[in-house]
Enzyme design. Sequence first.
Site, PDB file in Angstrom:
ATOM      1  N   TYR A   4      24.655   4.657  79.572  1.00  0.00           N
ATOM      2  CA  TYR A   4      25.007   5.896  80.279  1.00  0.00           C
ATOM      3  C   TYR A   4      25.977   6.737  79.467  1.00  0.00           C
ATOM      4  O   TYR A   4      26.545   6.266  78.472  1.00  0.00           O
ATOM      5  CB  TYR A   4      25.609   5.579  81.657  1.00  0.00           C
ATOM      6  CG  TYR A   4      27.046   5.117  81.610  1.00  0.00           C
ATOM      7  CD1 TYR A   4      27.397   3.853  81.151  1.00  0.00           C
ATOM      8  CD2 TYR A   4      28.086   5.964  82.005  1.00  0.00           C
ATOM      9  CE1 TYR A   4      28.716   3.440  81.089  1.00  0.00           C
ATOM     10  CE2 TYR A   4      29.412   5.564  81.954  1.00  0.00           C
ATOM     11  CZ  TYR A   4      29.719   4.303  81.494  1.00  0.00           C
ATOM     12  OH  TYR A   4      31.023   3.908  81.425  1.00  0.00           O
ATOM     13  N   LYS A  18      27.921   1.398  75.398  1.00  0.00           N
ATOM     14  CA  LYS A  18      28.281   2.024  76.680  1.00  0.00           C
ATOM     15  C   LYS A  18      27.257   1.620  77.733  1.00  0.00           C
ATOM     16  O   LYS A  18      26.423   2.414  78.190  1.00  0.00           O
ATOM     17  CB  LYS A  18      28.380   3.550  76.534  1.00  0.00           C
ATOM     18  CG  LYS A  18      29.178   4.193  77.675  1.00  0.00           C
ATOM     19  CD  LYS A  18      29.569   5.600  77.314  1.00  0.00           C
ATOM     20  CE  LYS A  18      30.194   6.369  78.476  1.00  0.00           C
ATOM     21  NZ  LYS A  18      31.426   5.787  79.010  1.00  0.00           N
ATOM     22  N   GLU A  42      41.888  -1.431  74.591  1.00  0.00           N
ATOM     23  CA  GLU A  42      41.737  -0.076  75.143  1.00  0.00           C
ATOM     24  C   GLU A  42      42.107  -0.128  76.612  1.00  0.00           C
ATOM     25  O   GLU A  42      42.622  -1.134  77.096  1.00  0.00           O
ATOM     26  CB  GLU A  42      40.306   0.438  74.923  1.00  0.00           C
ATOM     27  CG  GLU A  42      39.232  -0.401  75.576  1.00  0.00           C
ATOM     28  CD  GLU A  42      37.814   0.138  75.357  1.00  0.00           C
ATOM     29  OE1 GLU A  42      37.648   1.293  74.935  1.00  0.00           O
ATOM     30  OE2 GLU A  42      36.869  -0.622  75.654  1.00  0.00           O
ATOM     31  N   LEU A  61      35.152   0.812  73.036  1.00  0.00           N
ATOM     32  CA  LEU A  61      34.123   1.847  73.022  1.00  0.00           C
ATOM     33  C   LEU A  61      34.497   2.926  72.005  1.00  0.00           C
ATOM     34  O   LEU A  61      35.652   3.352  71.969  1.00  0.00           O
ATOM     35  CB  LEU A  61      34.006   2.485  74.417  1.00  0.00           C
ATOM     36  CG  LEU A  61      32.820   3.441  74.539  1.00  0.00           C
ATOM     37  CD1 LEU A  61      31.540   2.645  74.745  1.00  0.00           C
ATOM     38  CD2 LEU A  61      33.014   4.425  75.680  1.00  0.00           C
TER      39      LEU A  61
HETATM   40  N1  PMP Z   1      36.622   3.143  76.725  1.00  0.00           N
HETATM   41  C1  PMP Z   1      35.976   2.865  77.856  1.00  0.00           C
HETATM   42  C2  PMP Z   1      35.873   1.439  78.295  1.00  0.00           C
HETATM   43  C3  PMP Z   1      35.389   3.888  78.624  1.00  0.00           C
HETATM   44  O1  PMP Z   1      34.720   3.603  79.756  1.00  0.00           O
HETATM   45  C4  PMP Z   1      35.515   5.231  78.189  1.00  0.00           C
HETATM   46  C5  PMP Z   1      34.871   6.357  78.952  1.00  0.00           C
HETATM   47  N2  PMP Z   1      35.279   6.452  80.285  1.00  0.00           N
HETATM   48  C6  PMP Z   1      36.240   5.483  77.010  1.00  0.00           C
HETATM   49  C7  PMP Z   1      36.758   4.422  76.291  1.00  0.00           C
HETATM   50  C8  PMP Z   1      36.422   6.894  76.495  1.00  0.00           C
HETATM   51  O2  PMP Z   1      35.199   7.403  76.053  1.00  0.00           O
HETATM   52  P1  PMP Z   1      34.928   8.978  76.001  1.00  0.00           P
HETATM   53  O3  PMP Z   1      36.060   9.575  75.273  1.00  0.00           O
HETATM   54  O4  PMP Z   1      33.643   9.075  75.297  1.00  0.00           O
HETATM   55  O5  PMP Z   1      34.860   9.455  77.420  1.00  0.00           O
END
Ligand code: PMP
Length: 285
Positions: A32, A149, A182, A206
């Site tokens: 997603y 993701k 994270e 991620l």
């Molecule tokens: N890490 C995780 C586990 C996430 O779910 C997300 C997005 N919500 C992110 C990092 C940040 O990703 P992005 O900047 O692409 O929204």
Amino acid sequence: MTTVFLNGAFMPMEDAKISPMDRGFLFGDGIYEVIPAYRGELVGFGPHIARMNQGLQLVGIDFKWDVVKWRAICAELIASNQGDNLAIYLHVSRGTDSKRFHAYPDNVAPTVFAYAFEIPAAPVPDKAQTKGYKVATTEDLRWQRCHIKSTALLGNVMHFQHGFAQGCNETILFNAHNQMTEGSACNAYIVKDGVVITPPLDNHILPGITRFMLLDILAKHGAIEVQERSVTMDEVCAADEVWLTSSSKEIAPVVEIDGQPVGDGEIGDVWLAAQTLYTAHKAEY
Ligand code: PMP
């Protein structure tokens, strides 16, 4: 009324139905994205679609739509749903099988779902208009493929709930070596002596699109030094500033971790400089 996209057609949310035999439902077998659109302008659209295509490839879902097709779907969702500021959720599962069997099925069409939901106005580079985050911490007990993701988010959900149940906005995770990975739904950073430090990309985090954009913007435009290296939780506790990033948060300053103030407990000046640059340049992605 919410208009959604499901398997090639736009329809009211109430009419969007999928089979309980969908592997997204049974196994969390899908990929997603969430893309913000402020006043109709998508932020980071190309990188989001590229990450989705990479994720689909990594999990062996044979499906690829180009940016033109996805952009048309996003545009229609923006046009047909109310709200100045929307996030577009895109979801591709492996599809509906006739039986519940772990192996990837042959000849099953992926299920494609997209919808829009209202989000707050874009964050602004103004300390007075920004609320500092309070976060909890806990050991990262998710799988070893956090770079994908995946819609299988129970590990993240449980970690988020850990902080939420204590009245916190997020949960910062650390590994068995006491290194920060994270947040449960965002990337994490510290600032020490004016230097922004964030863990390097690997299978434990991620590759956030906001992280990519922020680091790119800081490299191109700022006088702010960035280091990508592992960060211990001792460093997190001793940091001048701690930030979280995600597409909807942009750069969120953390002012309290496990009940202790971050730095002087106020939103920091490096945050202000970074969010100012991000706000100025995000439309370029
Ligand atoms: N890490 C995780 C586990 C996430 O779910 C997300 C997005 N919500 C992110 C990092 C940040 O990703 P992005 O900047 O692409 O929204």
